[in-house]
Design a protein around this motif. Structure first.
Motif, PDB file in Angstrom:
ATOM      1  N   CYS A   1       0.877  -1.164   0.000  1.00  0.00           N
ATOM      2  CA  CYS A   1       0.000   0.000   0.000  1.00  0.00           C
ATOM      3  C   CYS A   1       0.914   1.215   0.000  1.00  0.00           C
ATOM      4  O   CYS A   1       1.689   1.404   0.958  1.00  0.00           O
ATOM      5  CB  CYS A   1      -0.868   0.019   1.264  1.00  0.00           C
ATOM      6  N   SER A   2       0.840   2.023  -1.042  1.00  0.00           N
ATOM      7  CA  SER A   2       1.789   3.137  -1.129  1.00  0.00           C
ATOM      8  C   SER A   2       1.505   4.195  -0.074  1.00  0.00           C
ATOM      9  O   SER A   2       2.338   5.060   0.176  1.00  0.00           O
ATOM     10  CB  SER A   2       1.794   3.739  -2.536  1.00  0.00           C
ATOM     11  N   CYS A   3       0.357   4.128   0.594  1.00  0.00           N
ATOM     12  CA  CYS A   3       0.082   5.070   1.682  1.00  0.00           C
ATOM     13  C   CYS A   3       0.805   4.665   2.958  1.00  0.00           C
ATOM     14  O   CYS A   3       0.860   5.440   3.905  1.00  0.00           O
ATOM     15  CB  CYS A   3      -1.419   5.202   1.931  1.00  0.00           C
ATOM     16  N   LEU A   4       1.331   3.439   3.009  1.00  0.00           N
ATOM     17  CA  LEU A   4       2.047   2.975   4.202  1.00  0.00           C
ATOM     18  C   LEU A   4       3.555   2.952   3.993  1.00  0.00           C
ATOM     19  O   LEU A   4       4.294   2.493   4.845  1.00  0.00           O
ATOM     20  CB  LEU A   4       1.563   1.570   4.603  1.00  0.00           C
ATOM     21  N   VAL A   5       3.989   3.404   2.820  1.00  0.00           N
ATOM     22  CA  VAL A   5       5.423   3.443   2.503  1.00  0.00           C
ATOM     23  C   VAL A   5       5.817   4.907   2.415  1.00  0.00           C
ATOM     24  O   VAL A   5       5.099   5.712   1.818  1.00  0.00           O
ATOM     25  CB  VAL A   5       5.684   2.743   1.145  1.00  0.00           C
ATOM     26  N   MET A   6       6.933   5.271   3.029  1.00  0.00           N
ATOM     27  CA  MET A   6       7.374   6.655   2.910  1.00  0.00           C
ATOM     28  C   MET A   6       8.064   6.844   1.561  1.00  0.00           C
ATOM     29  O   MET A   6       8.702   5.912   1.041  1.00  0.00           O
ATOM     30  CB  MET A   6       8.343   7.022   4.046  1.00  0.00           C
ATOM     31  N   GLY A   7       7.958   8.045   1.041  1.00  0.00           N
ATOM     32  CA  GLY A   7       8.578   8.339  -0.248  1.00  0.00           C
ATOM     33  C   GLY A   7      10.061   8.035  -0.237  1.00  0.00           C
ATOM     34  O   GLY A   7      10.602   7.482  -1.203  1.00  0.00           O
ATOM     35  N   VAL A   8      10.724   8.375   0.875  1.00  0.00           N
ATOM     36  CA  VAL A   8      12.186   8.176   0.936  1.00  0.00           C
ATOM     37  C   VAL A   8      12.556   6.692   0.887  1.00  0.00           C
ATOM     38  O   VAL A   8      13.669   6.341   0.502  1.00  0.00           O
ATOM     39  CB  VAL A   8      12.804   8.836   2.196  1.00  0.00           C
ATOM     40  N   GLU A   9      11.624   5.819   1.254  1.00  0.00           N
ATOM     41  CA  GLU A   9      11.898   4.377   1.196  1.00  0.00           C
ATOM     42  C   GLU A   9      12.009   3.879  -0.244  1.00  0.00           C
ATOM     43  O   GLU A   9      12.483   2.770  -0.480  1.00  0.00           O
ATOM     44  CB  GLU A   9      10.792   3.586   1.900  1.00  0.00           C
ATOM     45  N   ALA A  10      11.525   4.661  -1.176  1.00  0.00           N
ATOM     46  CA  ALA A  10      11.584   4.245  -2.587  1.00  0.00           C
ATOM     47  C   ALA A  10      12.970   4.474  -3.178  1.00  0.00           C
ATOM     48  O   ALA A  10      13.228   4.098  -4.328  1.00  0.00           O
ATOM     49  CB  ALA A  10      10.524   4.989  -3.398  1.00  0.00           C
ATOM     50  N   ASN A  11      13.850   5.093  -2.399  1.00  0.00           N
ATOM     51  CA  ASN A  11      15.205   5.362  -2.888  1.00  0.00           C
ATOM     52  C   ASN A  11      15.890   4.055  -3.296  1.00  0.00           C
ATOM     53  O   ASN A  11      15.937   3.098  -2.518  1.00  0.00           O
ATOM     54  CB  ASN A  11      16.009   6.066  -1.795  1.00  0.00           C
ATOM     55  N   GLY A  12      16.359   4.023  -4.527  1.00  0.00           N
ATOM     56  CA  GLY A  12      17.055   2.839  -5.021  1.00  0.00           C
ATOM     57  C   GLY A  12      16.155   1.674  -5.371  1.00  0.00           C
ATOM     58  O   GLY A  12      16.640   0.584  -5.669  1.00  0.00           O
ATOM     59  N   LYS A  13      14.853   1.908  -5.318  1.00  0.00           N
ATOM     60  CA  LYS A  13      13.905   0.815  -5.575  1.00  0.00           C
ATOM     61  C   LYS A  13      13.235   1.001  -6.949  1.00  0.00           C
ATOM     62  O   LYS A  13      13.240   2.086  -7.522  1.00  0.00           O
ATOM     63  CB  LYS A  13      12.809   0.806  -4.495  1.00  0.00           C
ATOM     64  N   LYS A  14      12.622  -0.108  -7.383  1.00  0.00           N
ATOM     65  CA  LYS A  14      11.833  -0.060  -8.631  1.00  0.00           C
ATOM     66  C   LYS A  14      10.356  -0.104  -8.265  1.00  0.00           C
ATOM     67  O   LYS A  14       9.893  -1.076  -7.670  1.00  0.00           O
ATOM     68  CB  LYS A  14      12.185  -1.261  -9.511  1.00  0.00           C
ATOM     69  N   VAL A  15       9.649   0.939  -8.629  1.00  0.00           N
ATOM     70  CA  VAL A  15       8.225   1.030  -8.312  1.00  0.00           C
ATOM     71  C   VAL A  15       7.418   0.823  -9.594  1.00  0.00           C
ATOM     72  O   VAL A  15       7.774   1.367 -10.646  1.00  0.00           O
ATOM     73  CB  VAL A  15       7.894   2.409  -7.687  1.00  0.00           C
ATOM     74  N   GLU A  16       6.377  -0.004  -9.497  1.00  0.00           N
ATOM     75  CA  GLU A  16       5.480  -0.188 -10.647  1.00  0.00           C
ATOM     76  C   GLU A  16       4.078   0.273 -10.241  1.00  0.00           C
ATOM     77  O   GLU A  16       3.565  -0.127  -9.192  1.00  0.00           O
ATOM     78  CB  GLU A  16       5.411  -1.666 -11.056  1.00  0.00           C
ATOM     79  N   THR A  17       3.459   1.098 -11.083  1.00  0.00           N
ATOM     80  CA  THR A  17       2.102   1.591 -10.794  1.00  0.00           C
ATOM     81  C   THR A  17       1.187   1.227 -11.963  1.00  0.00           C
ATOM     82  O   THR A  17       1.635   0.704 -12.984  1.00  0.00           O
ATOM     83  CB  THR A  17       2.093   3.124 -10.637  1.00  0.00           C
ATOM     84  N   ILE A  18      -0.075   1.586 -11.804  1.00  0.00           N
ATOM     85  CA  ILE A  18      -1.070   1.304 -12.846  1.00  0.00           C
ATOM     86  C   ILE A  18      -0.665   1.947 -14.181  1.00  0.00           C
ATOM     87  O   ILE A  18      -0.927   1.390 -15.241  1.00  0.00           O
ATOM     88  CB  ILE A  18      -2.485   1.784 -12.402  1.00  0.00           C
ATOM     89  N   GLU A  19      -0.007   3.091 -14.118  1.00  0.00           N
ATOM     90  CA  GLU A  19       0.356   3.794 -15.361  1.00  0.00           C
ATOM     91  C   GLU A  19       1.338   2.978 -16.192  1.00  0.00           C
ATOM     92  O   GLU A  19       1.478   3.207 -17.394  1.00  0.00           O
ATOM     93  CB  GLU A  19       0.947   5.176 -15.056  1.00  0.00           C
ATOM     94  N   GLY A  20       2.015   2.029 -15.550  1.00  0.00           N
ATOM     95  CA  GLY A  20       2.983   1.232 -16.300  1.00  0.00           C
ATOM     96  C   GLY A  20       2.460  -0.125 -16.733  1.00  0.00           C
ATOM     97  O   GLY A  20       3.209  -0.960 -17.229  1.00  0.00           O
ATOM     98  N   MET A  21       1.176  -0.355 -16.565  1.00  0.00           N
ATOM     99  CA  MET A  21       0.673  -1.712 -16.807  1.00  0.00           C
ATOM    100  C   MET A  21       0.446  -2.023 -18.285  1.00  0.00           C
ATOM    101  O   MET A  21       0.791  -3.104 -18.762  1.00  0.00           O
ATOM    102  CB  MET A  21      -0.605  -1.957 -16.025  1.00  0.00           C
ATOM    103  N   ALA A  22      -0.103  -1.080 -19.025  1.00  0.00           N
ATOM    104  CA  ALA A  22      -0.335  -1.319 -20.454  1.00  0.00           C
ATOM    105  C   ALA A  22       0.969  -1.105 -21.217  1.00  0.00           C
ATOM    106  O   ALA A  22       1.831  -0.332 -20.788  1.00  0.00           O
ATOM    107  CB  ALA A  22      -1.412  -0.382 -20.982  1.00  0.00           C
ATOM    108  N   ASP A  23       1.107  -1.800 -22.335  1.00  0.00           N
ATOM    109  CA  ASP A  23       2.284  -1.625 -23.182  1.00  0.00           C
ATOM    110  C   ASP A  23       1.836  -0.788 -24.367  1.00  0.00           C
ATOM    111  O   ASP A  23       1.331  -1.316 -25.353  1.00  0.00           O
ATOM    112  CB  ASP A  23       2.796  -3.009 -23.602  1.00  0.00           C
ATOM    113  N   GLY A  24       1.998   0.523 -24.266  1.00  0.00           N
ATOM    114  CA  GLY A  24       1.491   1.404 -25.319  1.00  0.00           C
ATOM    115  C   GLY A  24      -0.007   1.254 -25.447  1.00  0.00           C
ATOM    116  O   GLY A  24      -0.730   1.361 -24.461  1.00  0.00           O
ATOM    117  N   ASP A  25      -0.473   0.959 -26.675  1.00  0.00           N
ATOM    118  CA  ASP A  25      -1.908   0.767 -26.885  1.00  0.00           C
ATOM    119  C   ASP A  25      -2.388  -0.597 -26.427  1.00  0.00           C
ATOM    120  O   ASP A  25      -3.588  -0.845 -26.344  1.00  0.00           O
ATOM    121  CB  ASP A  25      -2.252   0.878 -28.382  1.00  0.00           C
TER     122      ASP A  25
END
Lengths: 158, 780
Positions: free
Chosen positions: A60-84
């Motif tokens: 849950c991204s509401c339970l993770v601090m932004g600074v914890e994403a340092n050096g990490k790979k984050v995947e969100t809904i915006e990255g789910m489709a491959d173009g069209d």
């Protein structure tokens, strides 16, 4: 508190950010990067609308601090489709009417994708328990479960 | 409801015809792609240049007088651009208006959005701040000094009705009582609904059952918290982006509350993340406008989840008594109910709807219903999907189950024997037209679900529900593009994504073009005439009447273009299969023209093609449904597991059948949540103890099975395609159906909601003690 330097990869793109240590990853995504596909339903980790993966782990991204994403790979809904080309889960959610108002949909899709990566052939019960952290108030879950089952079938090539 | 039917209201008679598009399941649903990619824009996704963030300070007390509010320190905090409290809003006179299925009183609306003399519930807004960041706005709230005089409070509806209860409103004298009471009380109104002679009905009864029920408030639980952005310009114009079920009604309320001209307020409805009746009321919108005006910047406000629970409307908590009588052959002779509904801090619960619809499922001669609307120190209630109905069905449908058992009859047969049908005189006024209740019962009886064998501690329950469908003001525009594609602008709110596609199918059907050639989109308050809210199941039922009317006007214009081209009279042209054709051989030998061909020539023959509808729809057709549920009761934990669920409902005509199934399933699962888990829990200080999804437990995926659905189609005679409203009925039967199933499983009758594990365990224990005692007596 002074802002901290954060270097993170989101949907394959590198981002260098300055984050307030009190900022959640959800705030960073929505307010700083304007990636509003990830939704906030509760801010306390109870509804799953803000689900993303961090180094492949569903959080849950509401339970993770932004600074914890340092050096990490984050995947969100915006990255789910491959173009069209929509991801099979996205396609099956549409076909099965697994969404109504749609506010829980990004979180459910991200969570379902994480499930199928771990377990390509889940039973109905396994899907229901995996998605128990993602609240949907419109659909009664029926068509969501069907969509995930159908997407799993298609992705397995069954 | 709330207003008398207009003699000028629109009815379009049902016509049976072959349908090409309606009844199919389009895969190119208008809203879906944007929702699965994260592109769909909800209110909290919108960002305006230079926007500030707004926050609300809320009362920590259930009831207190406000002695003073000092905002000076908050105003002095760097980054704070505006602070508002009661002094920034004009007071309002008593004036009632419809807001969805419930009525509002502007004197109360202004007090509910921002407290004036007193606070009346935990969470009541006291002040609001706009600052350059959310963090600064939150810090500023802590600097606002409010001096309260804390007063005794009352939470429970029965407590609030006692003569010695703390009275919330000194000027509230029970309405509907003659003579007017001498003292004010929490009973805001008394209502009655009567038919026949109730005493005679009970004299004719051979079996009489009387029971009392109590329910807790439950929340709509939409996943998207309320959010709004307002932009008030120096020119005195307000634009508001908000998640609403009715942007025109919100515009009217904002204008009224802020004493602005309607034309100077524009409300733009965003994608809506769930409403279920809970987004029929303004909360943040007027605050955001005034903060924007005061700060000369756009202001965005988003509620936290705990604010949603504490300060937006749940349903009424209720106390209900039901007394019914029947003959040994199973014919109901009398039906009586007393309904006590808490309305929260201000008068106006769903009581009027409950009072008039409580027994409508049955063909009854003798009915008497008395109801009380009761103020308590809780948030003002809002509509929630068939507002008021599930709690009263809890009583009626379980008493019906008891009567059926007493008669030795199957509960479905018992209902069939008493079922409402065409010609039934309702106790709320009209005689029913053609309705599908009997069909839902017959289909339930024939369903394979009933053949499933039940194991130990498993049981089966049946219950039925009824809800009317609102008509009301509805507007739409169909524009035909120069290429022959069509765009429908609708003014109802597409709350779940289904009506957008249903409208597209209807326009395609009317014009005779493929569904893919029709785009439907929501219009803001400046684009169309007034539209009432999407409430009362009216979205697709009423919205489609406007879509049909607008399409037919566009067709008339296209026939006029053909007539001009062919140099004949417009009435010599007919519209068939998506083409303008000569009405007969005598008109002339002209090649029929398609929409695209007509659109190309429109300019020369007088201008572009459009059709408008500004209508007041008479009504959307009453709906009935029957549910069958199997449960298993865990005797160790008191947990109730739903094993199987079947729902059958009359949709009139299913425009988009799979979507209707989805609404049925969603409503049933909300009803399951109401039945088993959900409740507002207050402590002795009147503070809500479970304002979050962890402790306010809505159903999750692992709580429920697949929900079987069947659609019955008995056309609504006043709709051109026979459509009825379908959104609300599904939430009514689950509570009583599950109560009946629990009784069937383990022999306990639960009459206190929710039927959560502690209550089930206690009832099982009480029953064991009772059984032992009676065995002991028998042994003596």
């Amino acid at each position: 508190m002074a802002k901290q330097y954060v270097n993170t990869t989101i949907n394959g793109d590198n981002h260098e950010l300055l984050c307030d240590p009190t900022q959640t990853l959800l705030d960073v995504l929505r307010d700083q990067l304007d990636m509003t596909g990830t939704k906030e339903g509760c801010g306390t980790g109870d509804c799953g609308a803000c689900s993303v993966t961090m180094d492949g782990v569903l959080v849950c991204s509401c339970l993770v601090m932004g600074v914890e994403a340092n050096g990490k790979k984050v995947e969100t809904i915006e990255g789910m489709a491959d173009g069209d080309d929509l991801h099979p889960l996205q396609q099956k959610f549409i076909e099965h009417i697994a969404l109504q108002c749609g506010i829980c949909t990004p979180g459910l899709l991200v969570a379902s994708k994480a499930l199928l990566e771990e377990n390509p052939d889940p039973t109905e019960e396994e899907i229901r328990y995996w998605l128990a952290g993602n609240l949907c108030r419109c659909t009664g879950y029926h068509k969501i479960i069907e969509a995930v089952q159908d997407a799993a079938r298609e992705m397995r090539g069954a | 409801m709330g207003r008398a039917p207009s003699p000028f209201a629109t009815k379009i008679p049902y016509e049976e015809k072959d349908l090409k598009v309606i009844g199919s399941n389009p895969t190119a649903r208008g809203d879906a792609v944007d929702k699965v990619t994260g592109r769909a824009r909800y209110a909290s996704d919108i960002k305006l240049p230079g926007q500030l963030m707004g926050r609300v300070l809320r009362s920590p007390h259930a009831r207190a007088n406000i002695i003073s509010i000092d905002v000076s320190e908050a105003e002095a905090l760097p980054g704070v651009k505006a602070v508002v409290c009661r002094d920034d809003f004009p007071d309002m006179e008593v004036e009632h208006a419809a807001s969805g299925e419930l009525m509002v009183n502007f004197r109360d609306v202004t007090r509910n959005m921002m407290a004036r003399e007193n606070v009346l519930y935990d969470g009541h807004p006291v002040a609001a701040v706009a600052a350059i960041s959310d963090a600064i706005a939150k810090r500023a709230l802590k600097l606002i000094k409010v001096e309260y005089e804390v007063l005794p409070h009352v939470i429970d509806v029965r407590d609030a009705m006692r003569p010695d209860a703390p009275v919330l409103h000194e000027d509230q004298f029970t309405k509907g009582v003659d003579p007017k009471p001498e003292k004010p009380s929490n009973i805001a109104a008394r209502m009655e609904s009567k038919l026949g002679d109730i005493e005679k009905g009970f004299e004719e009864a051979e079996i009489i059952i009387e029971r009392e029920y109590n329910t807790k408030p439950v929340h709509q639980g939409y996943i998207e918290p309320q959010a709004s952005i307002a932009n008030y310009t120096e020119g005195g114009i307000a634009e508001v982006w908000t998640g609403t079920q009715g942007h025109f009604v919100f515009r009217a309320q904002i204008a009224k509350l802020l004493k602005m001209d309607l034309s100077k307020v524009k409300v733009i409805p965003t994608e809506l993340g769930g409403g279920f009746g809970g987004k029929n009321n303004v909360y943040l919108e007027p605050l955001a406008v005034v903060l924007s005006k005061k700060s000369n910047r756009p202001v965005k406000m988003v509620m936290d989840r705990d604010e949603v629970f504490r300060a937006t409307g749940p349903t009424s908590g209720t106390n209900v008594r039901v007394k019914m009588g029947c003959t040994k052959e199973g014919r109901i002779t009398a039906a009586q109910a007393e309904l006590n509904y808490q309305s929260g801090a201000y008068a106006g619960s769903s009581l009027p709807l409950a009072t008039i619809t409580v027994f409508t499922r049955y063909d009854l001669e003798n009915v008497s219903v008395v109801g009380h609307d009761v103020t308590t120190n809780r948030p003002k209630v809002a509509a929630y999907r068939a507002p008021g109905a599930p709690m009263v069905a809890f009583g009626v449908e379980t008493v019906v189950d008891e009567m059926a058992r007493e008669c030795g009859m199957d509960p479905i047969d018992f209902r069939l024997k008493n079922a409402a049908k065409e010609g039934t005189q309702t106790h709320f006024g009209p005689k029913l037209g053609p309705v599908g209740y009997i069909q839902t019962l017959e289909r339930a009886k024939a369903h394979p679900h009933l053949q499933e064998k039940l194991g130990p501690d498993q049981g089966r329950g049946v219950a039925s529900g009824f809800w009317f469908t609102l008509g009301a003001e509805t507007s739409a525009t169909v524009n035909i593009g120069e290429d022959g594609t069509a765009t429908l602008i609708f003014g109802t709110v597409d709350v779940t994504g289904g009506s957008r596609s249903a409208f597209g199918m209807i326009v395609a059907e009317e014009l005779g073009i493929p569904f893919e050639k029709v785009r439907t989109m929501s219009g803001d308050t400046s684009a169309l005439g007034f539209n009432f809210m999407t409430a009362g199941s009216r979205g697709t039922a009423a919205g489609s009447m406007a879509a049909v009317t607008a399409s037919r006007k566009a067709i008339a214009r296209m026939c006029e273009i053909a007539a001009r081209k062919w140099e004949v009279e417009p009435d010599q042209v007919v519209w068939e299969d998506g083409r303008a054709r000569p009405a007969g051989a005598n008109v002339g030998d002209f090649e029929p023209m398609t929409v695209a061909e007509l659109a190309k020539e429109a300019a020369w023959f007088g201008g572009s093609i459009a059709g408008h509808a500004e209508i007041n729809v008479a009504q959307g057709g009453p709906g009935f449904g029957t549910h069958v549920v199997d449960v298993e009761v865990d005797r160790r934990t008191g947990g109730v597991k739903i094993l199987r669920y079947t729902l059958i409902q009359d949709a009139g005509k299913a425009v988009y059948p799979e979507f209707i199934e989805g609404q049925f399933q969603g409503g049933a699962v909300q009803g399951i949540g109401t039945a088993l888990n959900e409740e507002y829990i207050y402590n002795d200080k009147g503070v809500l103890e479970n304002p979050g999804f962890l402790d306010y437990r809505v159903p999750v995926a692992s709580d429920v099975p697949f929900i079987n659905t069947e659609i019955v189609e008995v056309p609504n005679p006043d709709h051109p395609y026979g459509i009825r409203g379908i959104g609300e009925v599904p939430i009514i039967p689950p509570l009583p159906a599950i109560a009946n199933a629990i009784h069937d499983a383990v022999g306990i009758r639960l009459r206190d909601h929710p039927m959560s594990p502690p209550k089930v365990l206690k009832a099982l224990k009480d029953k064991m003690v009772e059984d032992l005692a009676s065995r002991g007596t028998a042994a003596e």
